[in-house]
Write a protein that holds these residues in place. Sequence first.
Motif, PDB file in Angstrom:
ATOM      1  N   ARG A   1       0.842  -1.192   0.000  1.00 52.81           N
ATOM      2  CA  ARG A   1       0.000   0.000   0.000  1.00 52.81           C
ATOM      3  C   ARG A   1       0.881   1.247   0.000  1.00 52.81           C
ATOM      4  NH1 ARG A   1      -2.591   3.816   3.288  1.00 52.81           N
ATOM      5  NH2 ARG A   1      -4.724   4.332   2.607  1.00 52.81           N
ATOM      6  N   LEU A   2       0.437   2.263  -0.752  1.00 47.71           N
ATOM      7  CA  LEU A   2       1.174   3.517  -0.858  1.00 47.71           C
ATOM      8  C   LEU A   2       0.167   4.660  -0.903  1.00 47.71           C
ATOM      9  CD1 LEU A   2       4.147   4.517  -1.246  1.00 47.71           C
ATOM     10  CD2 LEU A   2       3.720   4.443  -3.707  1.00 47.71           C
ATOM     11  N   ALA A   3       0.319   5.628  -0.017  1.00 52.37           N
ATOM     12  CA  ALA A   3      -0.576   6.792   0.017  1.00 52.37           C
ATOM     13  C   ALA A   3       0.283   8.053   0.080  1.00 52.37           C
ATOM     14  CB  ALA A   3      -1.520   6.719   1.211  1.00 52.37           C
ATOM     15  N   PHE A   4      -0.036   9.039  -0.772  1.00 53.81           N
ATOM     16  CA  PHE A   4       0.801  10.232  -0.853  1.00 53.81           C
ATOM     17  C   PHE A   4      -0.040  11.407  -1.341  1.00 53.81           C
ATOM     18  CE2 PHE A   4       1.140   7.635  -4.658  1.00 53.81           C
ATOM     19  CZ  PHE A   4       0.857   8.527  -5.690  1.00 53.81           C
ATOM     20  N   PRO A   5       0.403  12.645  -1.076  1.00 54.21           N
ATOM     21  CA  PRO A   5      -0.328  13.812  -1.576  1.00 54.21           C
ATOM     22  C   PRO A   5      -0.191  13.930  -3.088  1.00 54.21           C
ATOM     23  CG  PRO A   5       1.679  14.482  -0.435  1.00 54.21           C
ATOM     24  CD  PRO A   5       1.538  13.017  -0.206  1.00 54.21           C
ATOM     25  N   ASP A   6      -1.268  14.311  -3.728  1.00 53.34           N
ATOM     26  CA  ASP A   6      -1.300  14.477  -5.187  1.00 53.34           C
ATOM     27  C   ASP A   6      -0.626  15.804  -5.553  1.00 53.34           C
ATOM     28  OD1 ASP A   6      -1.963  14.922  -7.861  1.00 53.34           O
ATOM     29  OD2 ASP A   6      -3.952  14.030  -7.654  1.00 53.34           O
ATOM     30  N   PRO A   7       0.411  15.789  -6.394  1.00 52.76           N
ATOM     31  CA  PRO A   7       1.074  17.053  -6.752  1.00 52.76           C
ATOM     32  C   PRO A   7       0.134  18.082  -7.362  1.00 52.76           C
ATOM     33  CG  PRO A   7       2.365  15.168  -7.491  1.00 52.76           C
ATOM     34  CD  PRO A   7       1.049  14.623  -7.026  1.00 52.76           C
ATOM     35  N   GLN A   8      -0.919  17.616  -8.029  1.00 50.32           N
ATOM     36  CA  GLN A   8      -1.856  18.536  -8.666  1.00 50.32           C
ATOM     37  C   GLN A   8      -2.861  19.100  -7.667  1.00 50.32           C
ATOM     38  OE1 GLN A   8      -3.708  16.868 -12.117  1.00 50.32           O
ATOM     39  NE2 GLN A   8      -4.697  18.778 -12.740  1.00 50.32           N
ATOM     40  N   HIS A   9      -3.094  18.378  -6.573  1.00 50.73           N
ATOM     41  CA  HIS A   9      -4.059  18.806  -5.544  1.00 50.73           C
ATOM     42  C   HIS A   9      -3.421  18.605  -4.169  1.00 50.73           C
ATOM     43  CE1 HIS A   9      -7.046  18.896  -8.754  1.00 50.73           C
ATOM     44  NE2 HIS A   9      -6.703  17.665  -9.071  1.00 50.73           N
ATOM     45  N   PRO A  10      -2.422  19.396  -3.835  1.00 54.84           N
ATOM     46  CA  PRO A  10      -1.637  19.158  -2.615  1.00 54.84           C
ATOM     47  C   PRO A  10      -2.422  19.269  -1.312  1.00 54.84           C
ATOM     48  CG  PRO A  10      -1.069  21.268  -3.618  1.00 54.84           C
ATOM     49  CD  PRO A  10      -1.914  20.548  -4.602  1.00 54.84           C
ATOM     50  N   ASP A  11      -3.529  19.997  -1.315  1.00 55.04           N
ATOM     51  CA  ASP A  11      -4.302  20.167  -0.087  1.00 55.04           C
ATOM     52  C   ASP A  11      -5.438  19.166   0.043  1.00 55.04           C
ATOM     53  OD1 ASP A  11      -2.728  22.363   0.675  1.00 55.04           O
ATOM     54  OD2 ASP A  11      -3.934  23.724  -0.561  1.00 55.04           O
ATOM     55  N   ALA A  12      -5.637  18.348  -0.956  1.00 54.63           N
ATOM     56  CA  ALA A  12      -6.690  17.334  -0.923  1.00 54.63           C
ATOM     57  C   ALA A  12      -6.209  16.125  -0.113  1.00 54.63           C
ATOM     58  CB  ALA A  12      -7.051  16.915  -2.336  1.00 54.63           C
ATOM     59  N   PRO A  13      -7.114  15.234   0.273  1.00 58.02           N
ATOM     60  CA  PRO A  13      -6.688  14.003   0.942  1.00 58.02           C
ATOM     61  C   PRO A  13      -5.709  13.222   0.072  1.00 58.02           C
ATOM     62  CG  PRO A  13      -9.057  14.295   1.150  1.00 58.02           C
ATOM     63  CD  PRO A  13      -8.588  15.345   0.193  1.00 58.02           C
ATOM     64  N   LYS A  14      -4.851  12.454   0.700  1.00 60.85           N
ATOM     65  CA  LYS A  14      -3.863  11.673  -0.033  1.00 60.85           C
ATOM     66  C   LYS A  14      -4.536  10.689  -0.979  1.00 60.85           C
ATOM     67  CE  LYS A  14      -0.518  11.778   3.776  1.00 60.85           C
ATOM     68  NZ  LYS A  14       0.187  10.971   4.806  1.00 60.85           N
ATOM     69  N   VAL A  15      -3.878  10.426  -2.089  1.00 60.20           N
ATOM     70  CA  VAL A  15      -4.326   9.353  -2.977  1.00 60.20           C
ATOM     71  C   VAL A  15      -3.673   8.065  -2.496  1.00 60.20           C
ATOM     72  CG1 VAL A  15      -4.779  10.796  -4.967  1.00 60.20           C
ATOM     73  CG2 VAL A  15      -2.478   9.946  -4.604  1.00 60.20           C
TER      74      VAL A  15
END
Length: 221
Positions: free
Chosen positions: A199-213
């Motif tokens: 499993r890998l969860a990280f912030p989306d570079p295009q939406h940095p303030d959104a929940p992690k993908v």
Amino acid sequence: MSPIDHTLAANQPAGDWTLLDERRDFLVVGKPERLLTVPGIGPEKQDCLITRVQTEFPEARIVHRLDWDTSGLLVLARNARAHAFLSKAFADRRVDKTYVALIDAPLEPREGLIDLPIGKDMERRPRYRIDPERGRPSQTRYRIAATEAAGVRVILEPITGRSHQLRVHLLARGRPIQGDSLYHPEAARHERLMLHATRLAFPDPQHPDAPKVAFELDAPF
């Protein structure tokens, strides 16, 4: 029992990578075991994940790595901005990583934190070891998930990202990972290292303030 010769083992055919997600800024891929993440030294170590991925996505850039004999999830950047963003997210510990491993017997307690400094084992390269004097701080959360016929399935969440961290921490607790040619005395009983980035969860570079993908990939063992 002697450890596997990695120079020879690297010549063995590896399975191919898989594409799990393709977005503007990044790719999420699955790496098979016995495949380098980046090229090594020598012509026999040029076949690797990034070279294979770049035949289809020439712009792909490495952000983090998995050991040669570890399978599982990796995120690759597709441009310089995303590479800088994701690299900083890893450095700032904003990326959640979960691994699954098989060990021979349960850990006690069945859930906890391993907090032991890790450094290079200069006398037995490429091994690492617990080094209270010169080692770098290293922490791994763990919990026992199930006891199976093949062994005990343990879930691992590294807080830090040291080389061989999960392998060395479990060895220090007397539970080396099955199939580990560097740290398990009976590695040859298994066809591979029983360690997988699931499993890998990280912030989306295009939406940095959104929940992690988040992405998941079941272990092949």
